[in-house]
Write a protein that holds these residues in place. Structure first.
Motif, PDB file in Angstrom:
ATOM      1  N   UNK A  37     -98.637  -3.769 -76.816  1.00  0.00           N
ATOM      2  CA  UNK A  37     -96.989  -4.128 -77.006  1.00  0.00           C
ATOM      3  C   UNK A  37     -96.544  -3.322 -75.801  1.00  0.00           C
ATOM      4  N   UNK A  47     -97.291  -2.705 -73.109  1.00  0.00           N
ATOM      5  CA  UNK A  47     -97.553  -3.478 -71.687  1.00  0.00           C
ATOM      6  C   UNK A  47     -96.688  -4.320 -71.455  1.00  0.00           C
ATOM      7  N   UNK A  48     -95.850  -4.879 -72.841  1.00  0.00           N
ATOM      8  CA  UNK A  48     -95.047  -5.925 -72.434  1.00  0.00           C
ATOM      9  C   UNK A  48     -93.639  -5.552 -72.590  1.00  0.00           C
ATOM     10  N   UNK A  49     -93.568  -4.497 -73.374  1.00  0.00           N
ATOM     11  CA  UNK A  49     -91.935  -3.892 -73.516  1.00  0.00           C
ATOM     12  C   UNK A  49     -92.039  -2.109 -72.824  1.00  0.00           C
ATOM     13  N   UNK A  50     -90.941  -1.830 -72.008  1.00  0.00           N
ATOM     14  CA  UNK A  50     -90.838  -0.557 -71.718  1.00  0.00           C
ATOM     15  C   UNK A  50     -90.594   0.292 -72.703  1.00  0.00           C
ATOM     16  N   UNK A  79     -87.010  -0.486 -73.355  1.00  0.00           N
ATOM     17  CA  UNK A  79     -86.771  -1.743 -74.286  1.00  0.00           C
ATOM     18  C   UNK A  79     -87.086  -1.445 -75.621  1.00  0.00           C
ATOM     19  N   UNK A  80     -88.237  -0.805 -76.007  1.00  0.00           N
ATOM     20  CA  UNK A  80     -88.441  -0.762 -77.128  1.00  0.00           C
ATOM     21  C   UNK A  80     -87.302  -0.041 -77.868  1.00  0.00           C
ATOM     22  N   UNK A  81     -86.827   1.068 -77.577  1.00  0.00           N
ATOM     23  CA  UNK A  81     -85.761   1.770 -78.143  1.00  0.00           C
ATOM     24  C   UNK A  81     -84.503   0.928 -78.397  1.00  0.00           C
ATOM     25  N   UNK A  82     -84.192   0.236 -77.156  1.00  0.00           N
ATOM     26  CA  UNK A  82     -83.202  -0.788 -77.289  1.00  0.00           C
ATOM     27  C   UNK A  82     -83.352  -1.871 -78.508  1.00  0.00           C
TER      28      UNK A  82
END
Lengths: 175, 175
Positions: free
Chosen positions: B133, B135-138, B141-144
DNA sequence: AGAAAATATATGACTTGTCACGTAAAAACT
DNA sequence: AGTTTTTACGTGACAAGTCATATATTTTCT
């Protein structure tokens, strides 16, 4: 006599906080909360609709008559969910179902005036809900949120073998 | 003979697209996909764990012994879910349960070596999943994404009456 | 101390969702 | 034309959740 195990409250709290950033583990709770709130809105509206029934009537109102498969596709759900819910909705007089003359495998589902009335009763309350969400998220944030969901959904469709194989092969280890 | 109803394929497609931006209607599908993928990972790992069992073992490994209520709180789920799952896990030898001597209402749950072994077998595969995951989200982005989930979860806790009343009172109609 | 309120767990009943498999019809391919 | 493959739907079996209610213990309040 076995001595009593002790609980480390700090560790428990820390675990709870850490899991906040785990998308996978948050989805069940968020979805469950959404379903519960949705059901409460429907109860409030008073039409006696279940979540599935509401979604289905809405689809039929917006897009007209369609097959069971179409409804399942719009809701991104398994056809069996609808296959089970629809006969009940017909019994309640919300929908009519007829075999397609063009393709005898298909069942074409269509809303009835009674179904339309049930929809009309629930719709304003459900519209309030969406409007209230727009008080909390801007137009742009909703788009971003939906974009995240798109990307996550795409990720979730990748087969296990591929994901694990890529990792084991050391592909993109740093990315 | 009733004439055949016709399906408007364009309307159906349009409906599907429009629903893409409806957060409420997307959650069920995304969650279901996540659960399905999670189960496939667990199957792949081979330990025979269910989703609930995996989550519970993980919590016990990370945070140590705790009550049923603690586990439910970490998972943000109803305690009854665990209340039903745990006796089965005890039967499988994954956990031990003992009544607290400090508070006889509480049951303290603790992982066993066998439970730890089951966890160890599943953990690498599940870690792969989270790594994939990332690899797909920075990180950001995960935090957002998690932030959106926080805000949505908060919204979902607002009682119906309040949301509907606010709207009817014309409060913040333009916001 | 005794009564009332709160808390932890268990359990029955229900909804939403999945998958696997069966059957019938349609489409595609010799 | 006949066989194979695909598609649409129904259905049984199950998982993961919820809520409401009951029971036993604690806690709080008078």
């Amino acid at each position: 006599m076995t001595e009593q195990v002790t609980i480390d409250a700090d560790q428990v709290r820390a675990r709870m906080e850490r899991e906040g950033l785990n998308i996978f583990s948050r989805l069940p709770a968020v979805y469950a909360a959404s379903r519960t709130q949705g059901r409460k809105f429907l109860d409030f509206a008073g039409g006696g609709l279940s979540i599935v029934e509401w979604r289905t009537l809405w689809d039929l109102v917006e897009a007209g008559p369609m097959t069971i498969r179409d409804i399942a596709a719009i809701q991104r759900a398994d056809h069996s969910l609808l296959s089970r819910a629809l006969p009940e909705m017909r019994k309640k007089g919300f929908v009519e179902m007829q075999r397609s003359s063009r393709d005898a495998r298909q069942t074409i589902v269509q809303i009835t005036p009674k179904g339309r009335a049930a929809f009309d009763q629930a719709a304003p309350v459900m519209a309030h809900r969406r409007a209230a969400l727009r008080d909390v998220f801007t137009e742009e944030e909703i788009r971003d949120f939906a974009g995240f969901l798109d990307r996550l959904e795409q990720f979730l469709r990748i087969p296990v073998e591929q994901l694990v194989a890529d990792k084991i092969a050391g592909k993109d280890p740093a990315k």
